[in-house]
Design a protein around this motif. Structure first.
Motif, mmCIF file in Angstrom:
data_model
loop_
_atom_site.group_PDB
_atom_site.id
_atom_site.type_symbol
_atom_site.label_atom_id
_atom_site.label_comp_id
_atom_site.label_asym_id
_atom_site.label_seq_id
_atom_site.Cartn_x
_atom_site.Cartn_y
_atom_site.Cartn_z
ATOM 1 N N TYR A 62 -24.799 20.906 39.263
ATOM 2 C CA TYR A 62 -23.721 19.983 39.617
ATOM 3 C C TYR A 62 -23.534 19.936 41.134
ATOM 4 O O TYR A 62 -23.433 18.860 41.733
ATOM 5 N N GLY A 63 -23.512 21.093 41.766
ATOM 6 C CA GLY A 63 -23.376 21.131 43.215
ATOM 7 C C GLY A 63 -24.581 20.568 43.924
ATOM 8 O O GLY A 63 -24.459 19.858 44.938
ATOM 9 N N TYR A 64 -25.774 20.858 43.373
ATOM 10 C CA TYR A 64 -27.006 20.380 44.017
ATOM 11 C C TYR A 64 -27.110 18.857 43.951
ATOM 12 O O TYR A 64 -27.474 18.203 44.934
ATOM 13 N N LEU A 65 -26.765 18.279 42.802
ATOM 14 C CA LEU A 65 -26.889 16.838 42.646
ATOM 15 C C LEU A 65 -25.820 16.071 43.422
ATOM 16 O O LEU A 65 -26.004 14.898 43.755
ATOM 17 N N ASN A 66 -24.698 16.732 43.714
ATOM 18 C CA ASN A 66 -23.612 16.062 44.429
ATOM 19 C C ASN A 66 -23.532 16.472 45.896
ATOM 20 O O ASN A 66 -22.540 16.151 46.565
ATOM 21 N N ARG A 67 -24.574 17.147 46.385
ATOM 22 C CA ARG A 67 -24.524 17.628 47.771
ATOM 23 C C ARG A 67 -24.511 16.471 48.773
ATOM 24 O O ARG A 67 -23.967 16.607 49.879
ATOM 25 N N ASN A 68 -25.097 15.326 48.399
ATOM 26 C CA ASN A 68 -25.135 14.190 49.321
ATOM 27 C C ASN A 68 -23.838 13.388 49.324
ATOM 28 O O ASN A 68 -23.690 12.439 50.100
ATOM 29 N N ASN A 69 -22.909 13.757 48.433
ATOM 30 C CA ASN A 69 -21.622 13.061 48.375
ATOM 31 C C ASN A 69 -20.532 13.794 49.144
ATOM 32 O O ASN A 69 -19.362 13.382 49.081
ATOM 33 N N CYS A 70 -20.891 14.888 49.835
ATOM 34 C CA CYS A 70 -19.902 15.654 50.595
ATOM 35 C C CYS A 70 -19.575 14.912 51.889
ATOM 36 O O CYS A 70 -20.408 14.861 52.815
ATOM 37 N N CYS B 172 -22.476 22.885 50.438
ATOM 38 C CA CYS B 172 -21.988 21.920 49.452
ATOM 39 C C CYS B 172 -22.416 22.289 48.034
ATOM 40 O O CYS B 172 -21.726 21.963 47.054
ATOM 41 N N SER C 107 -18.238 24.058 45.653
ATOM 42 C CA SER C 107 -17.910 22.804 44.975
ATOM 43 C C SER C 107 -16.921 23.077 43.851
ATOM 44 O O SER C 107 -16.564 24.230 43.564
#
Length: 929
Positions: free
Chosen positions: A341-349, A390, A394
């Motif tokens: 979850y954190g890895y896939l959303n790292r670009n949304n930080c 990120c 998270s």
């Protein structure tokens, strides 16, 4: 008498002997270690006459007896004396003094006389001894010991050993899903290879009720493990010397003083192939094939066979380790999901994008992190670190921390249920009532007190006042060593702070043509490496010393039973190891970078060394890195060490005897050349897993992949430990154990502490709370300028401004002058800017964040603790079915014994009635005639 004269001669000749022992007590004060009565203190005091009548007392023996020497009969797999009838229950090994290279006549004669006295007492106690010289080294002599039926029965009664009454005919409930459990059948051990053990109703053995027990064959009624236990019980209590009115006893003292080189029970066969003897059960071979071999890594463990071969103490360890590994599957799945979850959303930080943005992070100049030697730096150099952060910092981390608080409770509660099932299946439900006092405890029982329950006199080793003094001394010693390791940690921190300045000044600034070296040969790297090496050396030295100190303290404390002794030693060792292993993680998580002041007024240690700040990426990422390195490195190192060390030692031992390798060697000589699993061997196995359990629970909020690493390690650990025990180590003396001992409350303590540590990591180490406060309060009016909730502007809002000219301590000089043409710089804190009426004081954002952090900790702790206590209350420690089985078996056992007793009484009454009627008939018949 002859044997007694030998001991008296030793008293006269060996006044200068120095091999004292905790069990060495003046003979006048040792009423329970009687001559030739099995010296088991209060227990054996009740049976003294019975044992004396069985074997005779020492005073009644008129001759000094020694074991007979026999030549090896050429049968390498034989487990019997040369007559092929008497089973070998234990083996003692010594080096013949007459054939030693360094033959010191005086000391060798002393050792020889002690050994002869000890072996003579063993023979007079009823044991059979047979000696055989080594095939490979004629200096070695192997003394094989056999316990005959009478000795086994006598001591089985004294030790309250439970033995079979009749086969257990209680039926287990079948599940409706058994026909569909194909996966379980694949994972199960093949029952055609390892057959299920027959279950029995059991009861403590009594010779007066021998007919009630299920004795089909006297040779197999006592299992090899039980026979070894009984013989070791005897060996631990037989005396061998009287010196200055002090009696010395026990095989452990003889081995530690070098009189014997080893003492061990035999493996039943070679691990790589079954025995040619058809009577051999080949249990070691089966364990290696179905448990320790790598191809069995996916199978469940044959716990019943492990328990039968190694005893309940080893069995409960592997049962606990296997159950812990199973529970880690669920934790690993959830941890991996949170990581993804954190890895896939790292670009949304949004805040990470601001750090990496050249127009935002590239224009923010950060203040130096040390005096004079550290440069100004731009925020966007931490772009890579912020992207990594990120992943771990998270919302998924918060969810996982809450989940692990619940998971650890479920694990502990369900393990209690599983443990209760094993207690029932392995007949250890009433073990505490059966366990005998340690011989060292019995030897000190010199004070007479009145038992409050029975109102009878009993002997204890010390008075209540003496017990309090011992407790205070032991607690003080443990506290001193814990403070010592804390002092060493503080010393390492001071070293890091001071040596950083030295390396910064001494290391060359420019290395011609060696840029890659210069990249790694930095002051930070040199400081970390040297500090780690020094810390490692200090920890290892303190660990070695404290192990001996902990044993000395526990010996001084004098616990009553072996279980009490191990629990006390475990608690002392773990308290030290807890500080030893976790101090660095606690320092990074809760202290590093927390008390640094601000650039104009930094905090100095000892008025000289500036306090450490977190790495540019933050302390959470540093804690994550620390955990990954410790867990991964420790797992790899421990498994390599556990495989290589015993294997290399055994290889060296085989190389030394290579000249005779073509000779056929007996089973006892093959086992002698294996490694000894030390006194604390199982303790370190537990410690390794409990330390890992701490890493998985205490700091899991910073590293959700910790359960996955632990799972992979444990799958390998089970098979490595199994391989090590079956192939590289001598067989341990089987021991009883009801549970995992002091490790259970230790895990419960870690579980409670884990809730606090994870809540504090999320609150104080991560940036989750400041981000939430900004999002909900400071991104919108009245504090913010945005019209809707957003994370835009977070970075600028959380970095305070410092005027370089405002350095507070003028006497030291401004450390920032000459480092660049900058007038202001930014730093991580919530303070008012220069020129404000309260410049450099904490601003309103800071107090909002502090309030939110404290509120979060209180809410999270109360929620998780409420769930934990509810689960603890809702899940009973013993399942209803197990309780019913225990009560049912107890009822049937009592009924069986009662019925047999009634049958005996009825039979005896019938005989008496027939006798009376016959006598009356004979008396009346003459009168009638």
């Amino acid at each position: 008498m002859m044997t007694r004269d030998v001991l008296l001669d030793l008293e006269l000749d060996e006044e200068d002997d120095e091999d004292g022992d905790i069990g060495d007590v003046p003979a006048s004060k040792r009423p329970f270690l009687r001559t030739q009565t099995p010296p088991s203190g209060l227990v054996l005091d009740n049976f003294g006459q019975m044992v004396g009548s069985s074997f005779g007392t020492q005073e009644s023996q008129l001759d000094f007896r020694s074991p007979e020497f026999e030549e090896f009969n050429g049968k390498p797999n034989s487990l019997y004396f040369n007559d092929g009838q008497r089973r070998i229950d234990f083996v003692l090994v010594y080096e013949d003094e007459s054939r030693k290279e360094n033959n010191k006549k005086g000391s060798n004669e002393k050792q020889r006389r002690k050994r002869r006295a000890y072996e003579s007492n063993l023979i007079h106690d009823g044991l059979h001894l047979e000696a055989t010289r080594s095939v490979l080294d004629d200096r070695l002599v192997f003394v094989k010991i056999h316990a005959p039926w009478e000795v086994l029965c006598t001591y089985a009664e004294l030790m309250h050993i439970k033995l079979p009454l009749k086969p257990n005919d209680l039926k287990t409930r079948s599940s409706a899903f058994d026909n569909f459990n194909w996966l379980g059948k694949v994972l199960q051990v093949d029952e055609s290879i390892i057959k299920p053990e027959q279950e029995f109703f059991t009861a403590p053995f009594e010779r007066s009720r021998m007919d009630d027990f299920y004795i089909r064959d006297k040779e197999t009624f006592f299992t090899p493990a039980t026979r070894s236990r009984i013989v070791y019980f005897i060996l631990s209590r037989i005396k061998y010397q009287v010196s200055d009115n002090v009696k010395k006893f026990g095989i452990n003292k003889l081995v530690s003083s070098g009189i014997y080189k080893a003492a061990f029970p035999l493996h039943d066969c070679n691990f790589s192939c079954p025995s040619e003897d058809f009577t051999c059960p080949n249990e070691r071979y089966l364990l290696y094939r179905e448990w320790a071999h790598p191809r069995s890594i996916y199978k469940k463990q044959p716990l019943d066979l492990i328990r039968k071969y190694y005893g309940e103490k080893i069995g409960i360890y592997f049962a606990w380790l296997g159950y812990y590994t199973q529970m880690l599957f669920l934790a690993a799945i959830v941890g991996v999901a949170c990581f993804l979850y954190g890895y896939l959303n790292r670009n949304n930080c949004t805040w990470s994008k601001e750090v990496c943005d050249p127009n935002i992070g590239g224009n923010i100049i950060m203040c130096p992190q040390c005096d004079k030697l550290c440069p100004f730096w731009k925020l966007n150099i931490t772009c890579e670190s912020s992207q990594k952060l990120c992943i771990f910092d998270s919302f998924g981390t918060l969810v996982f921390a809450v989940f692990m608080g619940v998971w650890v409770t479920l694990f502990l509660e369900f393990w209690k249920r599983r443990q209760a099932e094993l207690e029932y299946e392995w007949d250890t439900v009433e073990l505490q009532q059966e366990e005998q006092p340690r011989p060292e405890y019995e030897a000190r029982c010199t004070h007479v007190v009145i038992n409050e329950i029975t109102q009878e006199e009993e002997r204890v080793p010390f008075t209540t006042w003496g017990k309090c003094i011992r407790a205070v001394v032991c607690a003080s010693a443990v506290l001193f060593w814990i403070l010592l390791i804390i002092a060493s940690v503080i010393g390492i921190i001071v070293y890091r702070l001071s040596v950083f300045i030295v390396f910064s000044a001494k290391l060359p600034k420019n290395l011609n043509g060696t840029d890659p070296i210069q990249k790694y040969l930095t002051p930070q790297t040199a400081t970390s490496i040297t500090a780690s090496l020094i810390s490692f050396v200090i920890i290892m030295i303190l660990n070695m010393i404290y192990e001996k100190v902990a044993i000395m303290i526990t010996n001084f404390e004098l616990p009553r039973t072996q279980t009490d002794y191990e629990n006390s030693l475990t608690m002392k060792m773990f308290l030290f190891q807890f500080v030893n292993y976790y101090s660095s993680c606690f320092y990074i998580a809760f202290f590093k970078g927390k008390f640094v002041g601000y650039p104009g007024d930094p905090v100095y240690w000892l008025g000289k060394y500036r306090n450490e700040e977190c790495d540019p990426g933050g302390c959470l990422l540093e804690l994550t890195t620390q955990l990954a390195i410790i867990m991964g490195g420790k797992a790899i190192w421990n498994n390599i060490q556990e495989v290589l060390l015993p294997w290399v030692k055994n290889l060296i031992g085989r190389c030394r005897t290579v000249s005779g390798s073509e000779k056929v060697t007996p089973r006892w000589e093959q086992d002698y050349h294996l490694q000894l699993m030390g006194r604390l061997g199982l303790f370190y196995e537990y410690l390794e897993m409990i330390i890992q359990f701490g890493f998985v629970t205490l700091f899991v909020a910073s590293f959700p992949l910790a359960p996955l690493l632990a799972l992979v390690n444990n799958i390998l650990e089970i098979r490595v430990d199994a391989w090590k025990m079956t192939t590289q180590y001598r067989r341990m003396v089987p021991e009883k154990a009801q549970d995992i001992g002091a490790w259970q409350p230790i895990m419960q303590g870690i579980a409670i502490l884990a809730v606090v540590t994870n809540a504090m990591i999320i609150a104080f180490t991560s940036d989750m709370i400041p981000r939430l406060v900004y999002y909900w309060s400071f991104s919108v009016p009245p504090y913010g300028d945005h019209t809707q909730f957003t994370m835009v502007g977070y970075i600028n809002n959380t970095l305070s401004i410092f005027n370089i000219a405002d350095f507070k301590n003028r006497s030291k000089g401004n450390p920032y002058i000459g480092l660049g043409n900058y007038t202001t710089c930014r730093y991580r804190d919530f303070r008012y800017p220069p020129g404000h009426p309260q410049e450099y004081k904490h601003n309103i954002y800071y107090w909002h964040v502090i309030a939110a952090k404290l509120a979060f900790i209180i809410v999270m702790e109360h929620v998780i603790y409420s769930v934990k206590f509810f689960l603890s209350y809702a899940i009973p420690d013993v399942s209803k079915s197990t309780k019913s089985k225990i009560k049912r078996e107890k009822y049937l056992t009592q009924k069986l014994l009662h019925e047999n007793h009634l049958k005996d009484m009825t039979k005896n009454m019938g005989v008496i009635a027939e006798t009376i009627m016959g006598a009356a008939d004979n008396h009346l018949r003459p009168k009638l005639e």
